[in-house]
Design an enzyme around this catalytic site. Structure first.
Site, short mmCIF file in Angstrom:
data_model
loop_
_atom_site.label_atom_id
_atom_site.label_comp_id
_atom_site.label_asym_id
_atom_site.label_seq_id
_atom_site.Cartn_x
_atom_site.Cartn_y
_atom_site.Cartn_z
N ASN A 10 29.30 73.31 100.62
CA ASN A 10 29.70 74.60 101.22
C ASN A 10 28.78 75.71 100.70
O ASN A 10 28.35 75.70 99.54
CB ASN A 10 31.18 74.91 101.02
CG ASN A 10 31.63 74.89 99.58
OD1 ASN A 10 31.02 74.22 98.76
ND2 ASN A 10 32.69 75.60 99.28
N ILE A 11 28.50 76.65 101.59
CA ILE A 11 27.58 77.76 101.27
C ILE A 11 28.27 79.05 101.67
O ILE A 11 28.48 79.29 102.87
CB ILE A 11 26.24 77.59 102.03
CG1 ILE A 11 25.63 76.21 101.74
CG2 ILE A 11 25.27 78.71 101.67
CD1 ILE A 11 24.52 75.80 102.68
N GLU A 12 28.67 79.83 100.69
CA GLU A 12 29.44 81.06 101.00
C GLU A 12 28.52 82.26 101.22
O GLU A 12 27.32 82.20 100.97
CB GLU A 12 30.44 81.31 99.86
CG GLU A 12 31.44 80.18 99.78
CD GLU A 12 32.59 80.45 98.83
OE1 GLU A 12 32.50 81.38 98.00
OE2 GLU A 12 33.59 79.71 98.92
N CYS B 106 31.09 75.37 105.79
CA CYS B 106 31.77 74.30 105.04
C CYS B 106 30.81 73.14 104.77
O CYS B 106 29.82 72.96 105.49
CB CYS B 106 32.94 73.76 105.84
SG CYS B 106 34.28 74.92 106.05
N GLU C 50 31.23 69.96 105.22
CA GLU C 50 31.19 68.96 106.30
C GLU C 50 30.21 69.40 107.39
O GLU C 50 29.41 68.63 107.90
CB GLU C 50 32.57 68.80 106.94
CG GLU C 50 33.67 68.38 106.00
CD GLU C 50 34.36 69.55 105.31
OE1 GLU C 50 33.66 70.48 104.86
OE2 GLU C 50 35.59 69.52 105.22
N CYS D 272 38.79 71.53 107.23
CA CYS D 272 39.45 72.60 107.98
C CYS D 272 39.40 72.30 109.48
O CYS D 272 38.70 71.38 109.93
CB CYS D 272 38.77 73.94 107.70
SG CYS D 272 37.17 74.13 108.50
N CYS E 155 35.92 72.28 111.18
CA CYS E 155 35.12 71.09 110.88
C CYS E 155 35.65 69.88 111.65
O CYS E 155 34.87 69.03 112.12
CB CYS E 155 35.11 70.81 109.38
SG CYS E 155 34.14 72.03 108.48
N1 THU Z 1 35.55 74.59 102.68
C1 THU Z 1 34.77 73.53 103.00
O1 THU Z 1 33.64 73.41 102.54
N2 THU Z 1 35.29 72.59 103.82
C2 THU Z 1 36.53 72.66 104.39
O2 THU Z 1 36.85 71.87 105.26
C3 THU Z 1 37.47 73.68 103.95
C4 THU Z 1 36.87 74.82 103.19
C5 THU Z 1 35.00 75.63 101.80
C6 THU Z 1 34.72 76.94 102.48
C7 THU Z 1 34.79 77.91 101.33
O3 THU Z 1 33.52 78.00 100.74
C8 THU Z 1 35.74 77.27 100.35
O4 THU Z 1 35.88 75.91 100.75
C9 THU Z 1 37.09 77.93 100.27
O5 THU Z 1 37.71 77.96 101.50
#
Ligand code: THU
Length: 183
Positions: free
Chosen positions: A45-47, A56, A58, A93, A96
């Protein structure tokens, strides 16, 4: 799914936690995506400070693979936890799941949720996304994209538009009966 392959995918997903960029949530997620040819793509995941552009793990894995020409997938492994500590399963989520639906057969695509090599469970995409949106896919297959764009989309936009107008007119004449009196 063979145990050795599941373990290999779990290892790769856990490795991806090192690359996860999460200065805001501190929730690190790693994914390992398996193509039908046996290739593995990792993702994290890359915020982002604006939150919305966050990607996300995935989807990172999917977009990496699709951007390199892959379209056929067998399975994905997902791990995640606060500060990268894996205590519970990190389920994908909704967005995804819908991306998976775009490229994978929901009856056979496998989603491995893991906290370690020893602790994991496998679900099908259908189990995690029952009644997922495949309508447009089948319309495209049966009718062809040109028919869809030329006929179906305009109908889908105009019919709700006129229904809304009708409802607004009806409700305004109910609230204000003098509107409906014709002189
Ligand atoms: N996140 C994912 O990488 N995959 C998911 O299916 C659910 C959420 C990440 C997004 C964000 O960076 C962190 O989890 C918190 O929501």
């Amino acid at each position: 799914m063979e145990k050795a392959l599941a373990e290999k995918m779990i290892d790769l997903a856990i490795e991806q936690l090192n690359f996860s960029y999460t200065p805001y949530s501190h929730f690190k997620v790693g994914a390992a995506l398996l193509t039908k040819d046996g290739k593995l793509y990792g993702g994290c995941n890359i915020e982002n400070a604006a939150y919305g552009p966050t990607n996300c793990a995935e989807r990172t894995a999917f977009f990496k693979a699709v951007s390199e020409g892959e379209r056929r997938f067998d399975a994905i492994c997902i791990v995640g936890g606060k500060e990268g500590v894996l205590t519970e399963y990190a389920a994908p989520c909704g967005v995804c799941r819908q991306v998976m639906m775009e490229f994978c057969d929901p009856e056979t695509f496998q989603i491995i949720l893991a906290t370690s090599r020893e602790q994991y469970e496998i679900f099908t995409l259908r189990e995690l996304l029952p009644l997922g949106l495949l309508f447009f896919y089948w319309c495209t297959v049966l009718l062809g994209p040109a028919v869809l764009v030329r006929y179906l989309y305009p109908v889908m936009v105009t019919v709700p538009f006129f229904l809304c107008r009708l409802r607004i007119r009806r409700s305004s004449s109910l609230n204000n009966p003098s509107d409906s009196v014709t002189m």
